[in-house]
Design an enzyme around this catalytic site. Structure first.
Site: not given
Ligand code: ADP
Length: 251
Positions: A38, A91, A157, A161, A190, A192
């Site tokens: 992440d 993801n 987005y 997607k 979802i 969250t």
């Molecule tokens: P979802 O409800 O889709 O899980 P979140 O925002 O909780 O959405 O999760 C998306 C994850 O992707 C987060 O943990 C965020 O830090 C991570 N993320 C966003 N941009 C990047 C990036 N450029 N590289 C790696 N991770 C990323």
């Protein structure tokens, strides 16, 4: 009883929160060694701590998935740390600014496409290079109900997607006969902490109203489908788009 992912190595991007975190935890519960990757390192580290506290094996990794050199290094780290790569969940993603297409700035557009779409090309490219020599593997790309449906406010987005669905099909046609299955998962909205904290009661009610089931989804419900697709039980399922959306897209 043997756990379903015992002896397997999994990589989950965006594993530090929400859907990715649920996937990482479930994979570890089922015996996989998991790299939780992440951009937000602290989130990834917390997920790894939870996994270890439950007796699982995991490592955190800080990554910006829009950087192809960093993505290659992430896949190398996974193979070096845990000895291979069997499963990947691509993801990581962002929502981007909420406004219709004519108001989108060029840089905003490029950024959302880089993070949500180009990243999945980079991830698949290097994951496949790690999987193909072993003749086996399984990849899930996290699309969305907005991978087939549209909304006005998030054009980049929605485009990204949709692109993941095409990328999934193309890759599955190319590599399924070589033992690697590739599918897309399409969650509805979802529930969250972000949704909870950023929406007032009325907006939340409107969002819920889009789902005939009468509620938002949970991250673990998306993880359930993702794990099934990654598992050997889904051995004839490849190249397709799988909804987990409380009938959102049925309307
Ligand atoms: P979802 O409800 O889709 O899980 P979140 O925002 O909780 O959405 O999760 C998306 C994850 O992707 C987060 O943990 C965020 O830090 C991570 N993320 C966003 N941009 C990047 C990036 N450029 N590289 C790696 N991770 C990323």
């Amino acid at each position: 009883m043997t756990k379903e992912f015992a002896g397997k190595v999994a990589l989950v991007t965006g594993g530090g929160s929400g859907i990715g975190a649920a996937c990482a935890r479930q994979l570890a519960d089922e015996g996989a060694k998991v790299v939780v990757a992440d951009m937000h390192l602290e989130g990834a580290q917390q997920v790894v701590e939870t996994i270890k506290a439950a007796g699982g094996e995991a490592a955190s990794y800080q990554i910006d998935v829009s950087d192809p050199v960093a993505v290659a290094a992430m896949v190398d780290f996974t193979v070096t740390t845990f000895g291979g790569l069997d499963c990947a969940v691509n993801n990581a993603g962002i929502g981007g600014p909420l406004k219709p297409i004519a108001e989108y700035e060029i840089d905003e557009w490029r950024h959302v496409i880089d993070v949500n779409q180009n990243s999945v090309f980079y991830c698949m490219k290097y994951e496949l290079q790690a999987m193909l020599p072993n003749g086996k593997g399984s990849i899930v790309n996290m699309s969305s109900i907005l991978g087939t449906n549209g909304i006005a406010a998030a054009p980049a987005y929605v485009s990204a997607k949709h692109a993941l669905v095409g990328m999934t099909k193309s890759a599955a046609i190319a590599y399924s006969a070589q033992g690697v299955r590739i599918n897309a998962v399409a969650p509805g909205y979802i529930h969250t902490p972000l949704v909870e904290n950023s929406l007032d009661e009325e907006s939340l009610k409107a969002l819920v109203g889009l789902h005939p089931i009468g509620r938002l989804g949970r991250a673990d419900e998306v993880a359930n489908l993702t794990l099934f697709l990654l598992s050997d039980r889904a051995s004839f399922i490849t190249g397709s788009y799988h909804l987990v959306d409380g009938a959102y897209a049925a309307q």
